[in-house]
Each structure stands twice: as structure tokens, then as C-alpha cells.
Design a protein around this motif. Structure first.
Motif, PDB file in Angstrom:
ATOM      1  N   ASP A 181      57.412  40.402  13.892  1.00  0.00           N
ATOM      2  CA  ASP A 181      56.141  39.932  13.342  1.00  0.00           C
ATOM      3  C   ASP A 181      56.289  38.434  13.050  1.00  0.00           C
ATOM      4  O   ASP A 181      57.393  37.886  13.074  1.00  0.00           O
ATOM      5  N   LYS A 228      55.091  36.252   9.959  1.00  0.00           N
ATOM      6  CA  LYS A 228      54.407  36.488   8.688  1.00  0.00           C
ATOM      7  C   LYS A 228      53.718  35.261   8.093  1.00  0.00           C
ATOM      8  O   LYS A 228      52.767  35.391   7.335  1.00  0.00           O
ATOM      9  N   GLY A 257      49.777  39.064   5.780  1.00  0.00           N
ATOM     10  CA  GLY A 257      50.121  40.444   6.139  1.00  0.00           C
ATOM     11  C   GLY A 257      50.830  40.516   7.481  1.00  0.00           C
ATOM     12  O   GLY A 257      51.453  41.523   7.812  1.00  0.00           O
ATOM     13  N   TYR A 260      60.266  51.886   8.111  1.00  0.00           N
ATOM     14  CA  TYR A 260      60.176  50.550   8.718  1.00  0.00           C
ATOM     15  C   TYR A 260      60.949  49.559   7.864  1.00  0.00           C
ATOM     16  O   TYR A 260      60.406  48.991   6.932  1.00  0.00           O
ATOM     17  N   ASN A 310      59.558  49.385   4.386  1.00  0.00           N
ATOM     18  CA  ASN A 310      58.186  49.869   4.349  1.00  0.00           C
ATOM     19  C   ASN A 310      58.213  51.340   4.742  1.00  0.00           C
ATOM     20  O   ASN A 310      59.115  51.775   5.472  1.00  0.00           O
ATOM     21  N   ARG A 326      55.843  53.142   6.382  1.00  0.00           N
ATOM     22  CA  ARG A 326      54.660  53.331   7.239  1.00  0.00           C
ATOM     23  C   ARG A 326      54.796  52.415   8.431  1.00  0.00           C
ATOM     24  O   ARG A 326      55.685  51.569   8.479  1.00  0.00           O
ATOM     25  N   GLY A 382      54.101  49.207  10.579  1.00  0.00           N
ATOM     26  CA  GLY A 382      53.696  47.842  10.265  1.00  0.00           C
ATOM     27  C   GLY A 382      52.326  47.551  10.848  1.00  0.00           C
ATOM     28  O   GLY A 382      51.888  48.181  11.804  1.00  0.00           O
ATOM     29  N   ASP A 383      51.678  46.579  10.248  1.00  0.00           N
ATOM     30  CA  ASP A 383      50.421  46.053  10.786  1.00  0.00           C
ATOM     31  C   ASP A 383      50.640  44.557  10.902  1.00  0.00           C
ATOM     32  O   ASP A 383      50.802  43.915   9.867  1.00  0.00           O
ATOM     33  N   PRO A 384      50.756  43.982  12.055  1.00  0.00           N
ATOM     34  CA  PRO A 384      50.328  44.441  13.377  1.00  0.00           C
ATOM     35  C   PRO A 384      51.402  45.056  14.276  1.00  0.00           C
ATOM     36  O   PRO A 384      51.132  45.191  15.476  1.00  0.00           O
ATOM     37  N   GLU A 385      52.543  45.485  13.765  1.00  0.00           N
ATOM     38  CA  GLU A 385      53.531  46.108  14.649  1.00  0.00           C
ATOM     39  C   GLU A 385      52.929  47.321  15.383  1.00  0.00           C
ATOM     40  O   GLU A 385      53.159  47.526  16.583  1.00  0.00           O
TER      41      GLU A 385
END
Ligand code: AMP
Ligand code: GLY
Length: 462
Positions: free
Chosen positions: A216, A218, A230, A273, A289, A291, A293-296
Motif C-alpha cells: 500500500d 499510506k 487509509g 493482515y 489488522n 480484515r 486491507g483497503d485498498p489491498e
């Protein structure tokens, strides 16, 4: 074949659109519901007027509608214990429990956990008392990293280059509470340097399966400058990560984390994550994390070949070890288009030009069935557009919506991160070029994006 009615509980961002887009491709997917959703998810199913944290409303809806499967995919919902409540009501739910997700929602817990299990991470101290924290700061070398322990939408970390700026950050977090209660407890830790990568693994509590690595970006600004966001763009897989390094990460980070959680009675299921930094002393864990990732997720959903619904169903039944997970040989990227001012204050309601809400491909190559990106009566679109041919934005491109909504029949901005333009290609360069080319056709007032996504990956190669 029995079709499943599925409820996706999340933040209504690009990640939720991408997960819904992938789930919709499963032969077993029936009606999809999103709490929350955006203009993109509305083309796949029905957006509910329920927030991801409104537990009793979510349960009441799921029971009334006889939902077959519930996916909980965002940090706030997981931290509230949405999964636990659904488990109590005997509904079929996928995601970590509140106790397992504490790896993400309390940095103090996760740092202590890493310490207990000898997992590689930056040296740290935890404080709940401002004066004690301030006193500790005076003896530290610079730069130093200060983190609000609780959730702060990826913004609760401050890297301080001077003692006055560190004191100010501490005061902002602990006294002025700029991140609310998330800052009642802080972690102060050693500053590490090296490339950062995102690791994901499916876990069913008994076994796990690794994803390819991703990266990502960041910070808001070019060359990784400016404030943390994010996440502004992702590439996957990473050409500079060797098989040997991935094996080391699996053996020394992912496996012992899952083992450690199990040994503490917090068996982790869902997506683990860990965010890593590759230091000269080896990979170290920056954070966990619980959950996608966003945008992963927006790149992973483009690369995952296996039916996501099948993986999730098998995970709930603890049959992940018998599930073969296939990834495309391609490379993928997802570049975020954000509102002017983000991650600070920004305006909403700007008309988005160049995004066609007519059918988009469910399969990136345009083959096979497609369910659309239409708007309006989502249920009708959901069915009517099945089998409709694709294309939006060019070959290999899928546009994922984040902060978007329909207003007076126009697509408008409705958040900080607005759209993610994802592309696949047979090289990273190819995917990035396609994505940047597709972006040229999209505009809204104040639109900003990073023009150097993936740039470092090439530098890391040499
Ligand atoms: P986190 O939410 O803990 O992942 O932190 C957000 C970002 O802050 C990371 O992606 C890093 O860029 C940076 N960061 C966090 N911890 C450290 C550290 N100990 N040393 C250097 N940078 C860090
Ligand atoms: N990509 C950053 C995050 O999802 O936390």
C-alpha cells in the motif's frame, strides 16, 4: 443449486465493493445486501440503511430476511463484536470475534502480544498517563513514533522528528483527544526504516493460507510525504519479495501469531493482515489488522481465481486445509482517487465525470457472465444485467467505488477516498500504465491521486 442470500457488513468503501464484486461471481451467490454500501455496491445488490455498528438492527434484518451468510469485513464492526453477536443468534457468520480482532483494535494489546510471543516488532512502551509518557519521551532518540492505541482510520500514528513535536503529538492524542477515546492509551515506539508491505492470510482457526504480498502507499503525497491516509494505492504481487522471504514471513510471523492467539483462547478466523516493515535486521510487524486491507482487497479480488464464497464457506466449516486457493499469474494495482483536502477536511457532493454506471465486467477479461454497475433499482439490475457484456474504462480495468453515491441521478463524491481504479496486466508496469490511462478519463472537482504508485517497487528491484 441453492443460492445464498448474503449480507456484507463493512465501511461501504472500495474494499466492500471489491469483495461484493468477487462474491457476485460465484455460482452460489444469490441476493447481496450491503450495510453500509456505496453507488458501486448498489449495482451488485441492495444497500441497507443500517450502519455496520448497529448490531441489533443488523441481526433483526438478517433474521427477518433469512440471510444465509454474513461477512463482517471492517475494523469498527469487528471491534464492536458484531461477529460474536451473530454467533449467539445462530446465524452463519464469517470474521474474527471481538477477542481475536483485539489484535487490531488495541495496539497496546497487540504490542504486548508480540512481546509475549517473541514476535519481531519495534521496541515500545505503553502509557495511559500523560505526564509519565512525556517524561519517557525526554530520554528517547529521534525520530520517535507515537500511536493512539485504539482505532483511528489509519491516522492515529505520528512520526515525530523533534522533542517539541513529539510532546505536541502526545498532548493532541492524550489530552486534546483528537482521536477520541482511541488516544486514552498510547504506544511510544522506536522508529524503523525499510520498505513496508502488506501480508494477508485466510485463517479458519485450524489452518491458514497465505496470499501473495502487496504494498500500500499510506501517505497522501508523492514520494511518501505528508499525512497518513487509509491508503492511496496498492500493487500486488511484489516483484522484490523472494519466495524465501515469504516463507520466512509465514514461518516467523503468520504461523506463530495464529498459534499464539489460539494458545491464549482467542482463536483467529477470517483474514489476518499484518503490516510489515522490511528492516535490515529482517521483517518486523508494524501492526496487525483483522480484515482485508483497503485498498489491498481491490487488488486481491482481481487476482484471486478461486471462488471467494467457496473459500469463506470452507473456512467457516474449518476445511481450509482441503481448499486449493489459486491466484492469477497477473499483476494488479489499484489507484485511489481522493477528494481535495483528504485526509483533512474535504467537501462532498462533487459530480463525478467519466464513470459510466452501465454494466462493468465481473471478469476482468470481459469473458463470462457479468452483473452490472447500473444504478436505481438494484435488485432489478442485479438480475437483469446478468450476462450483459462488460467494459468500463478499458481492457483489464475495473473501477471500484468508495465514497460515492447517487444524488439527483448523478454520481457524486461522498467520502475522502472516492474511487479505486484497478487494473491487471502481465507485468506491474503494464497494470500501472493501464490504470493511469483509465484515470485520465475521470474527473471531479478537487480530485487528487498519487502519480507514483508502484514507483518504489521498481527501485527496490535494483
Ligand atoms: P500503523 O497504523 O501502526 O501501521 O502505522 C501507520 C504507518 O506509520 C505505517 O504504515 C508506517 O508508515 C508508519 N509507522 C508506524 N510505526 C512505525 C515505526 N515504528 N517506524 C517507522 N514508521 C512507522
Ligand atoms: N491499507 C491499509 C488498511 O487497510 O489498513
Amino acid at each position: 443449486m441453492e443460492k445464498l442470500k448474503i449480507l456484507i457488513i463493512g465501511a461501504g468503501g472500495g474494499r466492500e465493493h471489491a469483495i461484493g464484486w468477487k462474491i457476485a461471481q460465484s455460482d452460489r451467490a444469490g441476493e447481496l445486501f450491503f450495510a453500509r454500501g456505496n453507488a458501486g455496491t448498489a449495482t451488485l445488490g441492495t444497500n441497507l440503511d443500517i450502519k455496520e455498528t448497529e448490531i441489533s438492527k443488523l441481526i433483526e434484518f438478517a433474521q427477518r430476511e433469512e440471510i444465509d451468510l454474513i461477512l463482517v469485513v471492517s475494523d469498527d464492526a469487528l471491534a464492536m463484536g458484531v461477529v460474536d453477536e451473530f454467533q449467539k443468534s445462530d446465524l452463519r457468520v464469517w470474521g474474527p470475534t471481538k477477542a481475536a480482532a483485539q489484535l487490531e483494535w488495541s495496539k497496546a494489546f497487540s504490542k504486548d502480544f508480540m512481546h509475549r510471543h517473541n514476535l519481531p516488532t519495534a521496541k515500545f512502551e505503553i502509557f495511559t498517563d500523560f505526564e509519565k509518557a512525556k517524561n519517557y519521551l525526554t530520554k528517547q532518540v529521534l525520530p520517535i513514533v507515537i500511536k493512539a492505541s485504539g482505532l483511528a482510520q489509519g491516522k492515529g500514528v505520528v512520526i515525530c522528528e523533534s522533542k517539541p513535536s513529539a510532546e505536541k503529538a502526545l498532548e493532541d492524542i492524550m489530552v486534546k483527544k483528537i482521536f477520541g477515546d482511541s488516544g486514552s492509551e498510547v504506544v511510544i515506539e522506536e522508529f524503523l526504516t525499510g520498505p513496508e508491505i502488506s501480508i494477508h492470510a485466510f485463517s479458519d482457526g485450524k489452518s491458514y493460507k497465505m496470499f501473495p504480498p502487496s504494498q500500500d502507499h499510506k501517505r497522501i503525497g508523492k514520494g511518501d510525504t505528508g499525512l497518513n491516509t487509509g491508503g492511496m494505492g496498492v500493487i500486488a504481487p511484489l516483484p522484490f519479495i523472494t519466495k524465501e522471504l515469504m516463507q520466512k514471513i509465514e514461518k516467523e510471523i503468520v504461523a506463530p501469531t495464529l498459534e499464539g492467539m489460539k494458545s491464549e483462547g482467542r482463536t483467529f478466523t477470517g483474514i489476518l493482515y499484518p503490516g510489515l516493515i522490511l528492516t535490515k535486521d529482517g521483517p518486523k510487524i508494524l501492526e496487525y489488522n483483522a480484515r482485508f486491507g483497503d485498498p489491498e482487497a481491490q487488488t486481491y479480488m482481481r487476482l484471486l481465481e478461486t471462488d471467494l464464497l467457496e473459500i469463506i464457506e470452507n473456512s467457516i466449516d474449518q476445511k481450509l486445509d482441503q481448499t486449493e486457493i489459486k491466484w492469477k499469474k497477473d499483476f494488479a494495482c489499484n489507484i485511489v482517487l481522493a477528494s481535495g483536502g483528504y485526509p483533512g477536511n474535504y467537501e462532498k457532493g462533487k459530480v463525478i465525470k467519466g464513470v459510466n454506471l452501465s454494466p462493468a465486467p465481473l471478469h476482468s477479461n470481459g469473458e463470462g457472465k457479468a452483473r452490472g454497475e447500473g444504478v436505481g433499482d438494484s435488485k432489478k439490475n442485479h438480475l437483469a444485467l446478468k450476462g450483459t457484456p462488460p467494459q468500463q474504462g478499458g481492457e483489464g480495468i475495473v473501477i471500484f467505488h468508495a465514497g460515492t453515491k447517487m444524488e439527483n441521478k448523478k454520481l457524486v463524491t461522498n467520502g475522502g477516498r472516492v474511487l479505486g481504479v484497478s487494473a491487471t496486466g502481465d507485468s506491474l508496469k503494464d497494470a500501472l500504465e493501464k490504470s493511469y490511462k483509465a484515470i485520465e478519463k475521470i474527473s471531479f472537482e478537487g480530485m487528487q491521486y498519487r502519480k507514483d504508485i508502484g514507483g518504489k517497487a521498481f527501485k527496490n528491484l535494483v
